[in-house]
Design an enzyme around this catalytic site. Structure first.
Site, PDB file in Angstrom:
ATOM      1  N   ASP A 526      50.612  43.608  38.948  1.00 43.21           N
ATOM      2  CA  ASP A 526      49.529  42.632  38.816  1.00 43.21           C
ATOM      3  C   ASP A 526      49.948  41.289  39.409  1.00 43.21           C
ATOM      4  O   ASP A 526      51.115  41.028  39.672  1.00 43.21           O
ATOM      5  CB  ASP A 526      49.170  42.436  37.342  1.00 43.21           C
ATOM      6  CG  ASP A 526      50.282  41.773  36.542  1.00 43.21           C
ATOM      7  OD1 ASP A 526      51.443  42.153  36.749  1.00 43.21           O
ATOM      8  OD2 ASP A 526      50.000  40.875  35.743  1.00 43.21           O
ATOM      9  N   GLU A 527      48.988  40.416  39.602  1.00 41.73           N
ATOM     10  CA  GLU A 527      49.188  39.014  39.964  1.00 41.73           C
ATOM     11  C   GLU A 527      50.160  38.835  41.137  1.00 41.73           C
ATOM     12  O   GLU A 527      51.109  38.049  41.078  1.00 41.73           O
ATOM     13  CB  GLU A 527      49.672  38.214  38.752  1.00 41.73           C
ATOM     14  CG  GLU A 527      48.610  38.120  37.663  1.00 41.73           C
ATOM     15  CD  GLU A 527      49.032  37.270  36.482  1.00 41.73           C
ATOM     16  OE1 GLU A 527      50.244  37.021  36.319  1.00 41.73           O
ATOM     17  OE2 GLU A 527      48.159  36.862  35.716  1.00 41.73           O
TER      18      GLU A 527
END
Length: 849
Positions: A526-527
């Site tokens: 993620d991110e």
């Protein structure tokens, strides 16, 4: 290692013969005053056109006697600040970001520290600070050539009454009008005692319980008959289920070889983890679909004994879980938490029938597991200290104590991890290890850079480059959401995949040692910031394959997923990263954790990824992010970027089987009645696989705070993962729900809550016995016509009150008072108290509306 700034200065100088400048810096760190104040969360307009920002100040008080050795020394104050700083307002200090959340204040040219002077530095930053607990402790003094020192005034303290961490240098937040809300539409108000009183009263009193089992069983009945005496223990026989496989559950029962028969049999016709518990006719009979079901039955039996005593009236329980995946995620990467704490949590998971432990072991701020052949990962990545070169440790992010011996530093040795695996397996809990990649990987990158430098110094270029995770020619400039510009693995390097394979191989070997196969590995995913665009290696890969730069994140996930599948390991990851992949290029077995909210796309994301055939686990902040505060209150700990409060009631009311319907109960972040439309209906034959609680540890520095943030709301989530709620309407594809929608039966919800609260009265006593420092919710209270009225969130937690300056007294019924009154909650065993709150008569108190 003991920080020198804590020792008498004469001892420091004599023991180490410090140079005068170092001794002067130590003295200044020990005596400098430091005060942080949140001024206004409704600042407008914001610098640079930012939509939301807030104002705060740091007051620096220079001691009257300033060591002359520091004259001309360029001193820098480094402090943790998790929101991006937009502007510094000071005639004397300028600001800059160092890395991550670390920011620095430096004297402007021609300025110097003046003895006895108080410097006020204004800081405007993105977002808001709704809680005092967002402020990071352990600010440090830095100077060229000198060892940095923690400013003593910024060290955390311990509350004498509650035992919880305090931040004495942070000013109280009392101005609700300026501090409670941020965005113009934000109508969130603080949970004052008066508002809490109305909230608790509206839920109604707890129901007197008969069957005390938590999570609530599918069916329970009380046939006629005489009680069964269990006081002397059992004569145990098993058939089809090895006794060793259920030893942990048996240990929870009264011990002894008494006359009562306990028969445990495997019945293939029962579902996985399902069981039938029959108490009566002088015996106890357990039929179970497997060892997990038998263990669950034993835990249910132990809970009923705790409530009813060892003379049990006849009882029949037929039970099975609503969801096969019932998880707890615990982050020990941002701040380390002890093996003892993890073992305690594993036992609590078993009691409440949770069966997946998602152990987050690697992130930007720390690497917490020993990996054979890669000692730098823990030698460097497991510690934060004052070494600005990061050759021996990482920089002290998130207000970390730079003392190497601090409990927030450290890692799980191989033997520790094996012990955890065995303890979990003995309780039918699967451990899912997680090292976030390709973003959130700064600890790994810095550790491998130290390895690279050491091997290059020995002339071993091949060895040095084998696991190097960055392209040295990469000119990309990026900023992750946590303000790092160097935390993302280069996904175009073969060395990156060799490194991951070595890590997975090392983890798999530990699982084999424990006798527990590694079945699922969580890669995070993620991110990921906009990295790699300036990497020659990536440009070559794009030219060779015809890919676009925007596809590199998906390329990484697909390639690592294939590596794992080749080892027979299921890939798991966070939903935002996995959602960018081509499902056709992913393995057939994928676990996705949905972490978008009910009002921020989580419903469509969950349904869309379940429709891919993936094992979809709800990790949604609205009901499962337990690093969020319990309630909007400036003295409650926890981040609040996703929600201003997740109390036990909200977690209890969640409906995993009808995600859009949760909009009927859960307002969006800013308390607006925003409807949720099921734009991506769940396909026929597809279903949600599980529910998982998350505890991220950015602001959780102590094991006691782990308990506080998880309990009691983890028990509510455990109930929702196990038992389908009566108020959950049948899922209708494409439906729309808004706050207060009558299709969600609120009367049934309140009836369910009152039953749950009644069972919680017994479970709180069990948590006391287990040494769990769970949150004691402050009482609700109001003063009406001179009478103090008070109530509790949960029964069995006595309320105490005192008038200003007086002794604490037990509250039993409305009592006449004059002026302000302090109140607090006490644990059922009497050993702990909760946070003190104050209520005043209406004409003198805070607003109650």
């Amino acid at each position: 290692m003991v920080m020198w700034s804590l020792l008498p200065l004469a001892v420091v100088a004599a023991a180490t013969a410090l140079p005068p400048e170092q001794a002067g810096l130590d003295r200044l760190a020990a005596t400098l005053g430091y005060r942080f104040t949140v001024v206004d969360n409704r600042t407008a307009p914001c610098p640079g056109g930012v939509l939301r920002c807030f104002r705060s100040t740091i007051d620096i008080t220079v001691p009257a006697a300033l060591d002359p050795s520091l004259a001309g020394v360029p001193i820098e104050i480094r402090y943790g600040f998790v929101n991006r700083v937009l502007a510094i307002d000071s005639d004397d200090f300028a600001g800059r970001q160092v890395a991550g959340d670390v920011n620095a204040l430096t004297l402007k040219p021609g300025r110097r520290l003046l003895p006895g002077r108080v410097y006020r530095i204004g800081i405007t930053a993105v977002g808001a600070f709704y809680s005092r607990n967002h402020v990071m402790p352990n600010a440090m003094l830095h100077a060229p050539g000198l060892a940095p020192r923690v400013i003593a005034a910024t060290r955390p303290g311990t509350d004498a009454d509650t035992g919880m961490e305090t931040l004495p240098f942070v000013a109280p937040m009392t101005d609700e009008a300026a501090l409670a809300g941020g965005a113009p539409a934000d109508r969130t108000v603080w949970q004052t005692p008066e508002r809490a009183f109305a909230l608790y009263a509206g839920r109604g009193p707890a129901t007197a319980i008969d069957v005390a089992i938590l999570p609530k069983p599918l069916r329970a009945s009380r046939p006629a008959g005489t009680p069964v005496d269990l006081a002397a223990g059992f004569r145990i026989t098993t058939a089809g289920i090895p006794r060793a496989a259920i030893a942990a559950g048996l240990a929870a029962l009264p011990q002894g070889a008494g006359p009562t028969r306990l028969t445990i049999r495997r019945k293939a016709e029962l579902p996985a983890e399902g069981y039938r518990l029959a108490i009566g006719k002088g015996a106890v009979m357990i039929d179970a679909g497997d060892a997990a079901g038998a263990s669950h039955a034993l835990r249910s039996l132990a809970q009923q004994i705790a409530a009813e005593g060892t003379s049990l009236r006849p009882l029949i329980v037929d039970d099975a879980p609503a969801l096969p995946f019932r998880g707890l995620h615990i982050d020990i990467a941002r701040n380390f938490h002890s093996k003892a704490e993890l073992l305690k949590l594993i036992e609590q998971m078993a009691i409440y029938k949770l069966n997946r432990l998602h152990l987050h072991l690697g992130d930007d701020e720390g690497w917490r597991l020993e990996i054979a052949g890669l000692p730098e990962l823990t030698a460097i990545g497991a510690y934060r200290c004052g070494d600005v070169t990061e050759a021996t440790c990482l920089s002290p992010q998130l207000g970390a104590d730079p003392d190497r011996a601090a409990p927030t530093n450290g890692y799980l040795a191989a033997a520790d991890y094996v012990d955890l695996l065995r303890a979990a397996a003995a309780r039918q809990i699967t451990v899912i290890p997680s090292f976030d990649m390709p973003g959130h990987s700064r600890a790994a990158i810095r550790s491998m850079e130290v390895r690279y430098a050491a091997l290059m110094a020995r002339g071993d270029r091949t060895g040095a480059e084998r696991y190097r995770l960055v392209d040295p020619a990469d000119t990309t400039r990026y900023r992750s959401i946590q303000n790092y510009g160097d935390n993302t693995l280069n996904v175009c390097l073969d060395a990156t995949y060799r490194f991951i394979d070595a890590v997975v191989g090392g983890v798999a070997a530990l699982h084999r040692t424990a006798g527990v196969p590694l079945t699922t590995y969580h890669i995070g995913a993620d991110e990921t910031a906009g990295a790699w665009t300036g990497s020659p290696v990536c440009r070559a890969l794009l030219a060779r394959t015809g890919m676009k730069a925007s596809g590199l994140g998906a390329y990484f996930i697909e390639r690592v997923s294939a590596q794992l599948a080749g080892r027979g390991i299921r890939v798991a990851g966070w939903s935002d990263g996995l959602g960018h992949t081509d499902a056709a290029r992913m393995p057939s077995s994928v676990q996705t954790n949905i972490w978008s909210g009910v009002h921020t796309g989580g419903v469509a994301e969950a349904h869309g990824q379940a429709n891919r055939g993936w094992q979809t686990v709800l990790s949604m902040p609205d009901a499962g992010y337990f690093d969020m505060p319990y309630a909007p209150d400036p003295d409650e700990p926890g981040y609040d970027w996703a929600t201003r409060g997740v109390d036990t009631f909200q977690a209890f009311g969640f409906m995993p089987g009808n995600l859009p319907a949760n909009a009927a109960l859960i307002p969006d972040t800013f308390a607006r009645p925003t409807p949720v439309v099921d734009t991506v209906p769940l396909a026929p034959g597809r279903a949600i696989a599980g529910l998982q609680a998350q505890l991220w540890s950015e602001t959780v520095r102590r094991d006691t705070q782990v308990d506080y943030m998880l309990f009691p709301r983890l028990l509510a989530l455990a109930e929702r993962a196990w038992s389908s709620p009566a108020w959950q309407p049948a899922y209708v594809p494409g439906a729309t729900y808004a706050l207060g929608d009558p299709r969600v039966d609120r009367a049934a919800l309140l009836a369910g809550w009152r039953d749950f609260a009644g069972r919680m009265a017994v479970r709180l006593r069990a948590l006391d016995r287990a040494g769990i420092t769970y949150r004691l919710a402050p009482p609700g209270a109001r003063i009406v016509d001179g009478l103090l009225q008070a109530n509790s969130e949960l029964p069995g937690t006595p309320i105490e009150y005192r008038v200003t300056g007086g002794p604490w007294r037990r509250y039993a019924a409305p009592v006449a008072v004059t002026g302000p009154v302090d109140l607090r909650t006490r644990s059922p065993d009497g050993r702990r108290v909760g946070r003190t709150v104050t209520v005043s008569p209406p004409d003198r108190g805070r607003p109650t509306g």
